[in-house]
Write a protein that holds these residues in place. Structure first.
Motif, PDB file in Angstrom:
ATOM      1  N   GLN A 106      37.524  64.536  77.139  1.00  0.00           N
ATOM      2  CA  GLN A 106      38.914  64.923  76.935  1.00  0.00           C
ATOM      3  C   GLN A 106      39.101  66.431  76.895  1.00  0.00           C
ATOM      4  O   GLN A 106      40.055  66.960  77.475  1.00  0.00           O
ATOM      5  CB  GLN A 106      39.433  64.314  75.636  1.00  0.00           C
ATOM      6  CG  GLN A 106      40.885  64.675  75.323  1.00  0.00           C
ATOM      7  CD  GLN A 106      41.369  64.049  74.027  1.00  0.00           C
ATOM      8  OE1 GLN A 106      40.639  63.283  73.373  1.00  0.00           O
ATOM      9  NE2 GLN A 106      42.594  64.370  73.635  1.00  0.00           N
ATOM     10  N   HIS A 107      38.194  67.154  76.222  1.00  0.00           N
ATOM     11  CA  HIS A 107      38.425  68.572  75.981  1.00  0.00           C
ATOM     12  C   HIS A 107      37.544  69.506  76.801  1.00  0.00           C
ATOM     13  O   HIS A 107      37.827  70.704  76.856  1.00  0.00           O
ATOM     14  CB  HIS A 107      38.216  68.871  74.492  1.00  0.00           C
ATOM     15  CG  HIS A 107      39.158  68.139  73.588  1.00  0.00           C
ATOM     16  ND1 HIS A 107      40.490  68.466  73.476  1.00  0.00           N
ATOM     17  CD2 HIS A 107      38.963  67.077  72.749  1.00  0.00           C
ATOM     18  CE1 HIS A 107      41.079  67.656  72.606  1.00  0.00           C
ATOM     19  NE2 HIS A 107      40.177  66.800  72.157  1.00  0.00           N
ATOM     20  N   ARG A 108      36.475  69.021  77.391  1.00  0.00           N
ATOM     21  CA  ARG A 108      35.560  69.866  78.164  1.00  0.00           C
ATOM     22  C   ARG A 108      35.179  71.121  77.391  1.00  0.00           C
ATOM     23  O   ARG A 108      35.398  72.250  77.844  1.00  0.00           O
ATOM     24  CB  ARG A 108      36.184  70.234  79.509  1.00  0.00           C
ATOM     25  CG  ARG A 108      36.570  69.048  80.368  1.00  0.00           C
ATOM     26  CD  ARG A 108      35.370  68.235  80.772  1.00  0.00           C
ATOM     27  NE  ARG A 108      35.723  67.066  81.577  1.00  0.00           N
ATOM     28  CZ  ARG A 108      34.873  66.119  81.959  1.00  0.00           C
ATOM     29  NH1 ARG A 108      33.597  66.216  81.616  1.00  0.00           N
ATOM     30  NH2 ARG A 108      35.262  65.096  82.670  1.00  0.00           N
ATOM     31  N   ALA A 130      31.775  58.850  70.271  1.00  0.00           N
ATOM     32  CA  ALA A 130      32.748  59.848  69.831  1.00  0.00           C
ATOM     33  C   ALA A 130      32.560  61.156  70.590  1.00  0.00           C
ATOM     34  O   ALA A 130      33.524  61.781  71.031  1.00  0.00           O
ATOM     35  CB  ALA A 130      32.615  60.078  68.332  1.00  0.00           C
ATOM     36  N   LEU A 131      31.304  61.568  70.757  1.00  0.00           N
ATOM     37  CA  LEU A 131      31.033  62.808  71.476  1.00  0.00           C
ATOM     38  C   LEU A 131      31.382  62.684  72.946  1.00  0.00           C
ATOM     39  O   LEU A 131      31.932  63.605  73.550  1.00  0.00           O
ATOM     40  CB  LEU A 131      29.572  63.191  71.313  1.00  0.00           C
ATOM     41  CG  LEU A 131      29.161  63.656  69.913  1.00  0.00           C
ATOM     42  CD1 LEU A 131      27.658  63.866  69.850  1.00  0.00           C
ATOM     43  CD2 LEU A 131      29.899  64.919  69.521  1.00  0.00           C
ATOM     44  N   ALA A 132      31.062  61.543  73.541  1.00  0.00           N
ATOM     45  CA  ALA A 132      31.389  61.338  74.954  1.00  0.00           C
ATOM     46  C   ALA A 132      32.891  61.442  75.178  1.00  0.00           C
ATOM     47  O   ALA A 132      33.356  62.057  76.147  1.00  0.00           O
ATOM     48  CB  ALA A 132      30.874  59.980  75.416  1.00  0.00           C
ATOM     49  N   ASN A 133      33.658  60.878  74.257  1.00  0.00           N
ATOM     50  CA  ASN A 133      35.112  60.912  74.395  1.00  0.00           C
ATOM     51  C   ASN A 133      35.663  62.321  74.238  1.00  0.00           C
ATOM     52  O   ASN A 133      36.534  62.764  75.001  1.00  0.00           O
ATOM     53  CB  ASN A 133      35.761  59.980  73.370  1.00  0.00           C
ATOM     54  CG  ASN A 133      35.540  58.517  73.697  1.00  0.00           C
ATOM     55  OD1 ASN A 133      35.322  58.159  74.846  1.00  0.00           O
ATOM     56  ND2 ASN A 133      35.583  57.675  72.681  1.00  0.00           N
ATOM     57  N   GLN A 162      22.218  64.251  74.023  1.00  0.00           N
ATOM     58  CA  GLN A 162      21.893  64.453  75.437  1.00  0.00           C
ATOM     59  C   GLN A 162      22.908  63.758  76.321  1.00  0.00           C
ATOM     60  O   GLN A 162      23.126  64.155  77.471  1.00  0.00           O
ATOM     61  CB  GLN A 162      20.490  63.945  75.747  1.00  0.00           C
ATOM     62  CG  GLN A 162      20.314  62.447  75.680  1.00  0.00           C
ATOM     63  CD  GLN A 162      18.892  62.033  76.010  1.00  0.00           C
ATOM     64  OE1 GLN A 162      18.154  62.802  76.621  1.00  0.00           O
ATOM     65  NE2 GLN A 162      18.502  60.852  75.606  1.00  0.00           N
ATOM     66  N   ASP A 163      23.573  62.731  75.804  1.00  0.00           N
ATOM     67  CA  ASP A 163      24.606  62.062  76.576  1.00  0.00           C
ATOM     68  C   ASP A 163      25.792  62.982  76.832  1.00  0.00           C
ATOM     69  O   ASP A 163      26.510  62.830  77.817  1.00  0.00           O
ATOM     70  CB  ASP A 163      25.073  60.791  75.860  1.00  0.00           C
ATOM     71  CG  ASP A 163      23.961  59.763  75.723  1.00  0.00           C
ATOM     72  OD1 ASP A 163      23.064  59.756  76.592  1.00  0.00           O
ATOM     73  OD2 ASP A 163      23.979  58.989  74.756  1.00  0.00           O
ATOM     74  N   ALA A 164      26.008  63.928  75.909  1.00  0.00           N
ATOM     75  CA  ALA A 164      27.131  64.850  76.081  1.00  0.00           C
ATOM     76  C   ALA A 164      26.810  65.942  77.096  1.00  0.00           C
ATOM     77  O   ALA A 164      27.713  66.502  77.705  1.00  0.00           O
ATOM     78  CB  ALA A 164      27.489  65.490  74.738  1.00  0.00           C
TER      79      ALA A 164
END
Length: 274
Positions: A97-99, A90-93, A127-129
């Protein structure tokens, strides 16, 4: 591009504290908000996958309705997203999308889901984000944006990541008084100047001099940082997260987690490149 701030929300009082704080930041930059609710997270709550699908759908619709209603009352543009996914995806998406400039969430008092997040897997998943994380305590009601901040450093040099440096406009707008805090747990030569020099090189925290350094001696790291925050009347505490572990870069994982659980003031965690 309009600056974006993502607030993770479950419509609780702690989420509301994070929302109000982040809204003030967005106002300062003429930015926008994204309210994100991760409805189903098997990583944290695998038992919820046993809930019947019609119940999930009904609950999602109710949550979305409430979030849209709340967003409509905010003084800045705000979008809402309810997703069914694990937190990392969810965070990656949402980041792709929004930066966003940062991700924000609230911390309930005295004990809540965040303690499980810190103690288990969800916060390290952030940390993936590779994005800054703002944590706002539920009891934080100061309407003033931070004018006094402390940056906690250890004995190792650091460089901030690109997403962390992207906060330069926000810091330039706030122009806070910044103090670099270094804690020495035992005896021996001080390495406080290492952290001060790194903080100066980032350019993120304004003009720093030797007078900007505050040393705490012979205290445990977490205790020393929190004592410094209290003595300096800090309104924001900045921690560093090194690449090998989103929460393990400052002294030790347990120290950072301890500060996140105990800090009475908002905490901003900034990823570094080393």
């Amino acid at each position: 591009m309009q600056p974006t701030f993502v607030v993770l929300t479950d419509l609780s009082r702690s989420a509301e504290a994070a929302l109000m704080y982040t809204t003030r930041l967005a106002q300062r930059l003429d930015g926008r908000l994204v309210l994100l609710h991760v409805f189903l997270d098997p990583v944290l709550e695998p038992e919820v996958s046993m809930v019947a699908a019609p119940v999930l759908v009904a609950s999602r619709q109710e949550i979305m309705t409430n979030m849209v209603q709340r967003a409509s009352t905010l003084p800045v543009p705000a979008d809402t997203e309810v997703v069914v996914d694990v937190l990392s995806a969810a965070l990656a998406n949402v980041v792709q999308q929004h930066r966003p400039l940062l991700l924000a969430l609230g911390r309930e008092e005295p004990d809540n889901l965040l303690d499980r997040l810190v103690g288990n897997r969800a916060l390290p998943i952030l940390q993936d984000a590779h994005h800054p994380l703002l944590l706002v305590p539920e009891r934080w009601h100061d309407a003033e944006l931070p004018q006094r901040i402390i940056v906690a450093t250890d004995a190792r040099p650091f460089s901030l990541s690109a997403p962390s440096l992207a906060l330069a406009e926000l810091f330039n707008t706030l122009q806070p008084e910044t103090t670099v805090v270094h804690v020495t747990a035992g005896h021996g030569p001080s390495k406080a100047e290492v952290g001060l020099a790194s903080a100066q090189q980032t350019g993120l925290f304004g003009k720093l001099s030797n007078n900007s350094l505050y040393e705490v001696c012979e205290e445990a790291p977490a205790d020393g940082i929190l004592h410094a925050a209290a003595e300096l009347h800090a309104q924001l505490l900045v921690l560093l997260a090194r690449p090998h572990s989103f929460l393990g870069g400052l002294f030790h994982h347990s120290v950072t987690a301890d500060i996140l659980r105990r800090s009475p003031v908002p905490v901003l965690v900034l990823p570094t490149t080393k």
